[in-house]
Design an enzyme around this catalytic site. Sequence first.
Site, PDB file in Angstrom:
ATOM      1  N   ASN A 225       0.189   9.383  -7.137  1.00 10.03           N
ATOM      2  CA  ASN A 225       0.873   8.090  -7.207  1.00 10.03           C
ATOM      3  C   ASN A 225       0.152   7.208  -8.223  1.00 10.03           C
ATOM      4  OD1 ASN A 225      -1.213   6.418  -5.798  1.00 10.03           O
ATOM      5  ND2 ASN A 225      -0.769   7.899  -4.162  1.00 10.03           N
TER       6      ASN A 225
ATOM      7  N   ASP B 147       1.596  10.550   1.666  1.00 14.03           N
ATOM      8  CA  ASP B 147       2.038  10.795   3.043  1.00 14.03           C
ATOM      9  C   ASP B 147       2.323  12.273   3.284  1.00 14.03           C
ATOM     10  OD1 ASP B 147       1.897   8.154   3.812  1.00 14.03           O
ATOM     11  OD2 ASP B 147       3.888   7.700   3.006  1.00 14.03           O
TER      12      ASP B 147
HETATM   13  N1  CTP Z   1      -3.091   5.445   5.011  1.00 18.52           N
HETATM   14  C1  CTP Z   1      -3.990   6.402   5.419  1.00 18.52           C
HETATM   15  N2  CTP Z   1      -3.609   7.703   5.495  1.00 18.52           N
HETATM   16  C2  CTP Z   1      -2.347   8.079   5.183  1.00 18.52           C
HETATM   17  C3  CTP Z   1      -1.409   7.104   4.761  1.00 18.52           C
HETATM   18  C4  CTP Z   1      -1.819   5.800   4.679  1.00 18.52           C
HETATM   19  O1  CTP Z   1      -5.128   6.059   5.699  1.00 18.52           O
HETATM   20  N3  CTP Z   1      -2.003   9.346   5.275  1.00 18.52           N
HETATM   21  C5  CTP Z   1      -3.507   4.041   4.994  1.00 18.52           C
HETATM   22  C6  CTP Z   1      -3.567   3.406   3.626  1.00 18.52           C
HETATM   23  O2  CTP Z   1      -4.846   3.555   3.047  1.00 18.52           O
HETATM   24  C7  CTP Z   1      -3.265   1.971   3.956  1.00 18.52           C
HETATM   25  C8  CTP Z   1      -2.329   2.043   5.134  1.00 18.52           C
HETATM   26  O3  CTP Z   1      -2.553   3.318   5.708  1.00 18.52           O
HETATM   27  O4  CTP Z   1      -4.421   1.274   4.399  1.00 18.52           O
HETATM   28  C9  CTP Z   1      -0.884   1.891   4.831  1.00 18.52           C
HETATM   29  O5  CTP Z   1      -0.510   2.700   3.744  1.00 18.52           O
HETATM   30  P1  CTP Z   1       0.963   2.626   3.196  1.00 18.52           P
HETATM   31  O6  CTP Z   1       1.128   3.651   2.134  1.00 18.52           O
HETATM   32  O7  CTP Z   1       1.346   1.217   2.915  1.00 18.52           O
HETATM   33  O8  CTP Z   1       1.776   3.004   4.496  1.00 18.52           O
HETATM   34  P2  CTP Z   1       2.312   4.341   5.058  1.00 18.52           P
HETATM   35  O9  CTP Z   1       1.422   4.814   6.136  1.00 18.52           O
HETATM   36  O10 CTP Z   1       2.582   5.276   3.960  1.00 18.52           O
HETATM   37  O11 CTP Z   1       3.664   3.868   5.754  1.00 18.52           O
HETATM   38  P3  CTP Z   1       5.138   3.747   5.131  1.00 18.52           P
HETATM   39  O12 CTP Z   1       5.480   5.136   4.683  1.00 18.52           O
HETATM   40  O13 CTP Z   1       5.926   3.274   6.293  1.00 18.52           O
HETATM   41  O14 CTP Z   1       5.068   2.755   4.037  1.00 18.52           O
END
Ligand code: CTP
Length: 398
Positions: A208, A276
């Site tokens: 990303n 994710d």
């Molecule tokens: N995060 C994490 N591990 C993951 C995904 C996210 O630790 N596998 C953490 C990121 O570092 C951040 C927070 O979770 O502090 C939110 O990340 P974000 O990308 O905004 O959210 P997502 O968990 O991906 O949720 P969504 O898909 O609903 O946006």
Amino acid sequence: MLAGKRILLIVSGGIAAYKVLDLIRRLRERGAGVIPVMTRAAEQFVTPLSLSALAGEKVYRDLFDLTDEAEMGHIQLSRAADLVVVAPATANLLAKMAGGQADDLASTLLLATDKAVLVAPAMNVRMWQHPATQRNVATLRGDGVAFVGPNEGDMACGEYGPGRMAEVPEILAAIEAALAGGPLRGRRVVVTSGPTHEPIDPVRYIANRSSGAQGTSIARALAGLGAEVVFVTGPATVPPPAGVEVVRVETAREMLEAVQAALPADAAVFAAAVADWRVANAAGQKMKKDGTGLAPALEFAENPDILATVAGMSEGRPRLVVGFAAETHDVEAHARAKRDRKACDWIVANDVSPATGIMGGAENEVTLITAEGAETWPRLSKDEVAGRLAQRIAEALA
Ligand code: CTP
């Protein structure tokens, strides 16, 4: 900040001892005084004359040097400085420190001192990774000893891995932080930063646009307030800050492992943009076109959520767990929901729509969501956001 400060510099026997000559020069350039102490083994790597010439001070070598005892006893010597720095610190000296041994001048000074101690380990990678050394390091951390490095890289012995002594600028930054005695002194904070790379095959990956800039600024700001920072970073475009322990990872699963290995900590800040999903059927060899014109079908598996895993720990959870929320719409509502879902204490929410220029840019506009409510900060540089956040973390841990 270093002007007028006195550093008791203990040099133990390792090839990295040569870097200490430069460290002494840089300290003196900044107006600090250096009292050099060396172990017997150190004398195999640098000469007492080089140390004393650069420091402009007598070099102390022997516990039973009676002239020294008459001039300045070892107890007095151990307290005459503002900070005790051990560089390089060998596995042997760390073991002695952890065990409270005092069988030579260096170990006796370390046992007798009432001053803060900063250690820059340097040793072979296997020695560093040995459970005995890791136990000693954990014991010393528990005793309030601060660490800078070791770094990962090529070693004089031909191996590769963590064990290289931190570079001189990093040691200088750590000395400044230790002397500053900021509000986070004695606190350990884990920070994740940057993107993750999830392999498709050995040459391709899914990533990303995160540059790692915000996480890097946060780590720097926390270290500046005296925290001992473990900086777990994916392949970022900005270089990691000085004065923190850098752990480089590629994938989300490696990041989780590195974070877990860095615990226990007083606080954890999850600024990384973690993928994710990972490719479940990543190929062991480079994928080739098969001539049919059909694209390969990638299957995806969900990555572990590092933030949620750490925030949900029933034992050993950091006292303060801070997550980020990268959103493109309904920022506050999504971020509040994320805070609840992931059970973290705070969420720093930001709008990463391309129009904002935040992802990969130098500025950020965030809303801090805590149990007390939401607070929107003005658009600031990422350094300023980091400074404010570090200050808030210091207040929360006070
Ligand atoms: N995060 C994490 N591990 C993951 C995904 C996210 O630790 N596998 C953490 C990121 O570092 C951040 C927070 O979770 O502090 C939110 O990340 P974000 O990308 O905004 O959210 P997502 O968990 O991906 O949720 P969504 O898909 O609903 O946006």
